[in-house]
Design an enzyme around this catalytic site. Structure first.
Site, PDB file in Angstrom:
ATOM      1  CB  THR A  13      -1.065   0.182   1.671  1.00  0.00           C
ATOM      2  OG1 THR A  13      -0.076  -0.012   3.003  1.00  0.00           O
ATOM      3  CG2 THR A  13      -1.724  -1.108   1.154  1.00  0.00           C
ATOM      4  N   GLY A  14       0.600   2.605  -0.955  1.00  0.00           N
ATOM      5  CA  GLY A  14       1.589   3.540  -0.808  1.00  0.00           C
ATOM      6  C   GLY A  14       2.487   3.381  -1.756  1.00  0.00           C
ATOM      7  CB  SER A  15       3.555   0.666  -3.474  1.00  0.00           C
ATOM      8  OG  SER A  15       2.463   0.409  -3.585  1.00  0.00           O
ATOM      9  CB  THR A  16       2.246   5.700  -6.370  1.00  0.00           C
ATOM     10  OG1 THR A  16       2.200   6.848  -5.239  1.00  0.00           O
ATOM     11  CG2 THR A  16       1.624   4.618  -6.549  1.00  0.00           C
ATOM     12  N   GLY A  18       8.696   6.286  -2.774  1.00  0.00           N
ATOM     13  CA  GLY A  18       9.216   6.761  -1.631  1.00  0.00           C
ATOM     14  C   GLY A  18       9.405   5.312  -1.197  1.00  0.00           C
ATOM     15  CB  ILE A  19       9.760   3.216   2.397  1.00  0.00           C
ATOM     16  CG1 ILE A  19      10.703   4.000   2.857  1.00  0.00           C
ATOM     17  CG2 ILE A  19       9.605   1.790   2.948  1.00  0.00           C
ATOM     18  CD1 ILE A  19      10.707   4.717   4.863  1.00  0.00           C
ATOM     19  N   GLY A  20       7.341   2.922  -0.289  1.00  0.00           N
ATOM     20  CA  GLY A  20       6.580   1.755  -0.592  1.00  0.00           C
ATOM     21  C   GLY A  20       6.983   0.994  -2.291  1.00  0.00           C
ATOM     22  CB  SER A 141       7.903   5.350  12.462  1.00  0.00           C
ATOM     23  OG  SER A 141       9.182   6.665  12.550  1.00  0.00           O
ATOM     24  CE1 TYR A 154       4.435   9.357   9.989  1.00  0.00           C
ATOM     25  CE2 TYR A 154       6.291   9.218  11.725  1.00  0.00           C
ATOM     26  CZ  TYR A 154       5.444   8.665  10.947  1.00  0.00           C
ATOM     27  OH  TYR A 154       6.446   8.213   9.864  1.00  0.00           O
TER      28      TYR A 154
END
Length: 264
Positions: A13-16, A18-20, A141, A154
């Site tokens: 998820t959220g893989s477009t 950065g880390i993803g 994190s 956060y």
């Protein structure tokens, strides 16, 4: 050690970016069939192109939707009913003083950072358990252990991810499904890079200087004295998704450059 994820399906998820994106690329390089997710089709298409450029034989597909909502989760589940590997990477961050954080921000952060992973894990873990194999990761994190004063909301959601991860690992004991949390430290992801670039422009200094100042002022306990790369984080995630990591579950595994001052 040769990590082979051929015939395994993975959702990141959220893989477009950065880390993803780095995790999705690493899993594809190990042979997994990877599902990339993002909020817009344009971002998803760009990510698929980036992965295929780096891993020409990659088997990747993409789904656009807002996984920070129940509707978005249902959309993904309808299109991809089962998976072997689930990486709950989706997350947002925002430096803001505690007294300036309204209820709406607390609720939004919890929905995106915590509930996205809860909803997907609740569905996919059951299929993994029935098949006797699975890997679930929550990208938490170091801020979940050392709550940063500049973004308490956060940090709180990242602590919640640790609790969900351990509780789910206990729930799935003996099933062949492992559940772990990964704790990156300051990482040069797209979001962090944009944030530092904005500060650099405002202060009239280089982005590299801003990064050094951040480590010195806000994360002085760092042992590597720099931001980690997204690939450095992804390498750990790929390992935890592998057969070789079968005895690692219920753990909070740090890739924080030594920021957390603990021997455990």
């Amino acid at each position: 050690m040769q990590i082979d994820l051929t015939h395994r399906r993975a959702i990141v998820t959220g893989s477009t970016a950065g880390i993803g994106l780095a995790i999705a690329t690493g899993l594809a390089a190990a042979g997994a069939q990877v599902v990339v997710t993002g909020r817009t089709q344009a971002r998803v298409d760009d990510a698929l192109a980036a992965i295929r450029k780096q891993v020409p034989k990659a088997i990747v597909t993409g789904i656009a939707g807002d996984l920070g909502t129940r509707k978005g989760a249902d959309l993904l589940i309808a299109q991809v009913p089962d998976t072997d590997i689930l990486i709950n990477n989706l997350g947002i961050f925002e430096p803001k003083a505690f007294f300036d954080i309204p209820d709406e921000d607390w609720e939004r952060f919890f929905e995106v950072n915590v509930m996205s992973g809860v909803r997907l894990s609740r569905h996919y873990a059951q299929g993994m358990a029935k098949r006797g194999w699975g890997r679930i990761q929550f990208i938490s994190s170091e801020s979940g252990v050392q709550i940063p004063a500049e973004m308490v909301h956060y940090g709180t959601t990242k602590t919640a991810q640790l609790a969900v991860s351990r509780g789910l690992a206990e729930t799935l004991a003996g099933t062949g499904v492992t559940v772990n949390a990964v704790l990156p430290g300051p990482t040069r992801s797209e979001g962090v890079g944009d944030f530092f670039a904005k500060i650099a422009t405002e202060q009239g200094v280089s982005q590299e200087q801003v990064e050094r100042d951040f480590i010195a002022s806000h994360r002085p306990s760092s042992l590597i004295k720099r931001l980690a790369t997204t690939d450095e984080v992804a390498n750990l995630c790929v390992y935890l998704a592998s057969e070789q990591a079968s005895a690692t579950t219920g753990a909070a595994v740090r890739v924080d450059g030594g920021v957390v001052r603990s021997i455990a």
